[in-house]
Design an enzyme around this catalytic site. Structure first.
Site, mmCIF file in Angstrom:
data_model
loop_
_atom_site.group_PDB
_atom_site.id
_atom_site.type_symbol
_atom_site.label_atom_id
_atom_site.label_comp_id
_atom_site.label_asym_id
_atom_site.label_seq_id
_atom_site.Cartn_x
_atom_site.Cartn_y
_atom_site.Cartn_z
ATOM 1 N N HIS A 75 8.459 28.070 8.875
ATOM 2 C CA HIS A 75 7.361 29.011 8.596
ATOM 3 C C HIS A 75 6.341 28.952 9.715
ATOM 4 O O HIS A 75 5.765 27.910 9.991
ATOM 5 C CB HIS A 75 6.720 28.690 7.243
ATOM 6 C CG HIS A 75 7.494 29.259 6.104
ATOM 7 N ND1 HIS A 75 6.902 29.894 5.044
ATOM 8 C CD2 HIS A 75 8.824 29.321 5.878
ATOM 9 C CE1 HIS A 75 7.835 30.313 4.207
ATOM 10 N NE2 HIS A 75 9.014 29.962 4.687
ATOM 11 N N TYR A 204 -1.587 31.742 -0.481
ATOM 12 C CA TYR A 204 -2.573 30.967 -1.249
ATOM 13 C C TYR A 204 -3.651 31.963 -1.672
ATOM 14 O O TYR A 204 -4.318 32.548 -0.805
ATOM 15 C CB TYR A 204 -3.213 29.881 -0.379
ATOM 16 C CG TYR A 204 -2.287 28.726 -0.030
ATOM 17 C CD1 TYR A 204 -1.393 28.817 1.039
ATOM 18 C CD2 TYR A 204 -2.312 27.537 -0.762
ATOM 19 C CE1 TYR A 204 -0.545 27.750 1.355
ATOM 20 C CE2 TYR A 204 -1.473 26.472 -0.445
ATOM 21 C CZ TYR A 204 -0.597 26.588 0.609
ATOM 22 O OH TYR A 204 0.231 25.537 0.921
ATOM 23 N N PRO A 296 -2.189 19.154 -4.709
ATOM 24 C CA PRO A 296 -1.125 19.766 -3.899
ATOM 25 C C PRO A 296 -1.566 20.951 -3.034
ATOM 26 O O PRO A 296 -0.775 21.456 -2.235
ATOM 27 C CB PRO A 296 -0.089 20.203 -4.945
ATOM 28 C CG PRO A 296 -0.815 20.270 -6.230
ATOM 29 C CD PRO A 296 -1.954 19.304 -6.150
ATOM 30 N N LYS A 300 0.119 18.080 1.137
ATOM 31 C CA LYS A 300 0.045 16.860 1.944
ATOM 32 C C LYS A 300 0.671 15.603 1.319
ATOM 33 O O LYS A 300 0.893 14.610 2.023
ATOM 34 C CB LYS A 300 -1.431 16.535 2.274
ATOM 35 C CG LYS A 300 -2.048 17.506 3.256
ATOM 36 C CD LYS A 300 -1.513 17.299 4.659
ATOM 37 C CE LYS A 300 -1.869 18.390 5.622
ATOM 38 N NZ LYS A 300 -0.736 19.155 6.108
ATOM 39 N N TYR A 388 -3.095 21.884 8.528
ATOM 40 C CA TYR A 388 -1.965 22.298 7.686
ATOM 41 C C TYR A 388 -0.625 21.867 8.296
ATOM 42 O O TYR A 388 0.255 21.381 7.590
ATOM 43 C CB TYR A 388 -1.996 23.812 7.465
ATOM 44 C CG TYR A 388 -1.060 24.269 6.360
ATOM 45 C CD1 TYR A 388 -1.439 24.175 5.021
ATOM 46 C CD2 TYR A 388 0.203 24.774 6.657
ATOM 47 C CE1 TYR A 388 -0.574 24.578 4.008
ATOM 48 C CE2 TYR A 388 1.065 25.181 5.652
ATOM 49 C CZ TYR A 388 0.667 25.085 4.324
ATOM 50 O OH TYR A 388 1.523 25.480 3.325
HETATM 51 P P1 RFL Z 1 7.297 9.168 -6.050
HETATM 52 O O1 RFL Z 1 8.020 10.397 -5.628
HETATM 53 O O2 RFL Z 1 6.449 9.233 -7.245
HETATM 54 O O3 RFL Z 1 8.417 8.047 -6.246
HETATM 55 C C1 RFL Z 1 8.126 6.793 -6.850
HETATM 56 C C2 RFL Z 1 9.399 6.176 -7.393
HETATM 57 O O4 RFL Z 1 9.081 4.907 -7.942
HETATM 58 C C3 RFL Z 1 9.719 4.741 -9.190
HETATM 59 N N1 RFL Z 1 8.959 3.784 -10.009
HETATM 60 C C4 RFL Z 1 9.369 2.520 -10.267
HETATM 61 N N2 RFL Z 1 10.454 1.840 -9.888
HETATM 62 C C5 RFL Z 1 10.587 0.581 -10.333
HETATM 63 N N3 RFL Z 1 9.672 -0.019 -11.150
HETATM 64 C C6 RFL Z 1 8.575 0.631 -11.559
HETATM 65 N N4 RFL Z 1 7.678 0.045 -12.374
HETATM 66 C C7 RFL Z 1 8.378 1.970 -11.108
HETATM 67 N N5 RFL Z 1 7.410 2.885 -11.315
HETATM 68 C C8 RFL Z 1 7.782 3.974 -10.647
HETATM 69 C C9 RFL Z 1 9.745 6.138 -9.791
HETATM 70 O O5 RFL Z 1 10.792 6.263 -10.757
HETATM 71 C C10 RFL Z 1 9.988 7.006 -8.540
HETATM 72 O O6 RFL Z 1 11.370 7.237 -8.318
HETATM 73 O O7 RFL Z 1 6.380 8.594 -4.862
HETATM 74 P P2 RFL Z 1 6.545 8.672 -3.269
HETATM 75 O O8 RFL Z 1 7.937 8.235 -2.859
HETATM 76 O O9 RFL Z 1 5.372 7.969 -2.695
HETATM 77 O O10 RFL Z 1 6.499 10.224 -2.892
HETATM 78 C C11 RFL Z 1 5.316 10.973 -3.068
HETATM 79 C C12 RFL Z 1 5.643 12.435 -3.347
HETATM 80 O O11 RFL Z 1 6.573 12.503 -4.398
HETATM 81 C C13 RFL Z 1 4.373 13.260 -3.703
HETATM 82 O O12 RFL Z 1 3.311 12.888 -2.867
HETATM 83 C C14 RFL Z 1 4.587 14.783 -3.546
HETATM 84 O O13 RFL Z 1 5.533 15.247 -4.467
HETATM 85 C C15 RFL Z 1 3.266 15.543 -3.734
HETATM 86 N N6 RFL Z 1 3.414 17.014 -3.666
HETATM 87 C C16 RFL Z 1 3.499 17.681 -2.459
HETATM 88 N N7 RFL Z 1 3.507 16.979 -1.305
HETATM 89 C C17 RFL Z 1 3.657 17.651 -0.099
HETATM 90 O O14 RFL Z 1 3.639 16.967 0.959
HETATM 91 N N8 RFL Z 1 3.826 19.011 -0.021
HETATM 92 C C18 RFL Z 1 3.845 19.776 -1.132
HETATM 93 O O15 RFL Z 1 4.072 20.987 -1.015
HETATM 94 C C19 RFL Z 1 3.647 19.125 -2.412
HETATM 95 N N9 RFL Z 1 3.657 19.837 -3.547
HETATM 96 C C20 RFL Z 1 3.437 17.779 -4.850
HETATM 97 C C21 RFL Z 1 3.563 19.200 -4.753
HETATM 98 C C22 RFL Z 1 3.367 17.165 -6.106
HETATM 99 C C23 RFL Z 1 3.390 17.956 -7.245
HETATM 100 N N10 RFL Z 1 3.329 17.262 -8.479
HETATM 101 C C24 RFL Z 1 4.215 17.465 -9.552
HETATM 102 C C25 RFL Z 1 2.449 16.124 -8.628
HETATM 103 C C26 RFL Z 1 3.576 19.995 -5.889
HETATM 104 C C27 RFL Z 1 3.474 19.369 -7.129
HETATM 105 C C28 RFL Z 1 3.470 20.281 -8.329
HETATM 106 C C1 PHB Z 2 5.728 24.161 -3.157
HETATM 107 O O1 PHB Z 2 6.516 24.966 -2.625
HETATM 108 O O2 PHB Z 2 6.051 23.490 -4.158
HETATM 109 C C2 PHB Z 2 4.364 23.994 -2.609
HETATM 110 C C3 PHB Z 2 4.022 24.670 -1.440
HETATM 111 C C4 PHB Z 2 2.743 24.535 -0.917
HETATM 112 C C5 PHB Z 2 1.822 23.727 -1.568
HETATM 113 C C6 PHB Z 2 2.159 23.059 -2.727
HETATM 114 C C7 PHB Z 2 3.447 23.192 -3.252
HETATM 115 O O3 PHB Z 2 0.556 23.625 -1.051
#
Ligand code: RFL
Ligand code: PHB
Length: 393
Positions: A75, A204, A296, A300, A388
């Site tokens: 993108h 956005y 989100p 980041k 970004y």
């Molecule tokens: P995770 O992915 O939460 O993984 C942690 C793992 O640890 C396990 N765990 C345990 N294991 C053993 N013993 C325990 N006691 C444990 N407790 C937990 C869990 O089962 C899991 O498998 O953390 P990690 O690896 O640090 O990764 C972080 C990312 O997942 C998170 O920051 C992103 O998803 C955030 N996020 C976004 N980030 C971006 O960079 N770009 C995006 O576009 C973006 N969009 C988003 C998002 C997060 C969202 N939600 C649902 C919060 C959009 C959404 C809607």
């Molecule tokens: C997504 O595609 O899930 C997404 C994209 C941009 C954001 C957050 C989530 O800022």
């Protein structure tokens, strides 16, 4: 009790644990990953979609970027919509050549699982009662239960990659931690649907009814979000209600072009900013969501998890392969410096784009001025674009 020995015990098999495990594996540094759930459960979580160049570079370094290069969507910009119009933020031009990659966290995680299997990395899933122990000592270990049996892993270092609700941060005495938090008074309701995205680039949108985001996973799969109340229940949002609300929050030409269809995933995520400092306690390191959470809006969270992994991997590599502790000793400070810049950016994007229930007339005027400033100033756009696409490591 079964007892195992490794160099780095990684708690958590999300993107940060898997990425760190693979970089260590490729460098010949022994590691074991533990997770309380199994691979299918982890792959069922729909989360991030936008990857910075640095995150893509780490996937390449891990040797897991083959499919991403083929299927990821590059993108060159995105749209900011407000006041009935769309304004393009041309990332490519504003950052002199940089872009982002749209590739779902689910796919990135799947590629890392596959790579770990191919390279013989050891992971233990569906474990319980995980406890990092004696990490203020040079002989730390991790205990856990699997199939009713107690186990112990002796190691040199523990990487806490276990997300916001994990045990690693909680195992640290409260007096050794300083935490900073802001909880936002709304959530994001997200849906996935097999309909073509409303346009090629992300949108956005700031609207008086609340924020909306049009994203995607592929040319035939859309990911859409709308701001909702913190206490809303997914069950009370039908697909029709979701599509109606999304259309209302977009400029008319986009609302009319929007293709709708049945959703196959629908979930509500709360929004918060959270940082826990420092990110090292003796031989325990916190990484990714275990140490910090961002709303989100700036895309980041996953990218910060990746930059933490970069700093920690460099530290562990220098420790084992160069016999130097300097980089490892700098981990917390280097990681936090970048974390806070992304916390600021995510907070600012969230504040500029959402409707706050407590907002006064003054707050509303400031928000509109902020948006108009960006729409009209190339220098303001350049700062937005620089953040970004991701600040340098
Ligand atoms: P995770 O992915 O939460 O993984 C942690 C793992 O640890 C396990 N765990 C345990 N294991 C053993 N013993 C325990 N006691 C444990 N407790 C937990 C869990 O089962 C899991 O498998 O953390 P990690 O690896 O640090 O990764 C972080 C990312 O997942 C998170 O920051 C992103 O998803 C955030 N996020 C976004 N980030 C971006 O960079 N770009 C995006 O576009 C973006 N969009 C988003 C998002 C997060 C969202 N939600 C649902 C919060 C959009 C959404 C809607
Ligand atoms: C997504 O595609 O899930 C997404 C994209 C941009 C954001 C957050 C989530 O800022």
């Amino acid at each position: 009790m079964g007892s195992i020995r490794t160099q780095v015990c990684i708690i958590g098999s999300g993107p940060s644990g898997l990425l760190l495990g693979q970089l260590l594996q490729n460098a010949g540094i022994d590691n074991i990953i533990l997770d309380r759930v199994d691979e299918d459960y982890i792959l069922g979580r729909v989360r991030a979609g936008v990857l910075e160049t640095g995150t893509c570079g780490l996937m390449k370094q891990a040797g897991a970027d083959g499919r991403m290069k083929k299927e990821g969507l590059i993108h060159h910009g995105f749209d900011l919509a407000f006041g009935g119009n769309s304004h393009n933020i041309n990332l490519l031009k504003l950052t002199r050549g940089q872009s982002v990659m749209v590739y779902g966290q689910t796919e990135l995680t799947r590629d890392l699982f596959d790579k770990r299997r191919q390279t013989g990395g050891q992971s233990i899933y569906s474990v319980s009662a995980v406890e990092p122990r004696d990490f203020d000592n040079i002989k730390p270990f991790v205990t856990f239960k699997k199939d009713g049996q107690n186990h112990r892993i002796d190691c040199d270092f523990i990487a806490g990659c276990d997300g916001f609700h994990g045990v690693s941060r909680q195992a640290v005495p409260e007096s050794a931690l300083k935490t900073y938090e802001r909880v936002y008074p709304f959530g994001w309701l997200g849906v996935l649907a097999d309909v073509p995205p409303v346009q090629d680039e992300l949108i956005y949108a700031n609207h008086e009814r609340g924020f909306a985001l049009c994203s995607m996973r592929s040319p035939t799969r859309s990911r859409y979000y709308i701001q909702c109340n913190s206490d809303d229940k997914v069950e009370s949002w039908t697909d029709d209600a979701f599509w109606d609300e999304l259309r209302r929050r977009l400029p008319v030409h986009l609302a009319e072009a929007m293709k709708t269809g049945p959703s196959f995933e629908k979930s509500i995520a709360p929004l918060r900013s959270f940082v826990s400092e420092p990110m090292r306690f003796g031989s325990l390191f916190t990484v990714g969501d275990a140490a910090h959470i961002v709303p989100p809006t700036g895309a980041k969270g996953l990218n910060l998890a990746a930059s933490d992994v970069h700093y920690l991997f460099e530290g562990l590599r220098d420790y084992y392969l160069e016999n130097s502790k300097i980089t490892l000793d700098a981990y917390s400070e280097r990681a936090l410096m970048r974390v806070w810049k992304a916390v600021r950016f995510s907070w600012w994007m969230t504040t500029m784009l959402h409707r706050f229930p407590s907002s006064t007339g003054f707050d509303q005027k400031i928000q509109t001025a902020d948006l108009n400033y960006i729409a009209q100033s190339e220098l303001a756009q350049a700062s937005l674009a620089e953040n970004y696409v991701g600040l340098p490591y």
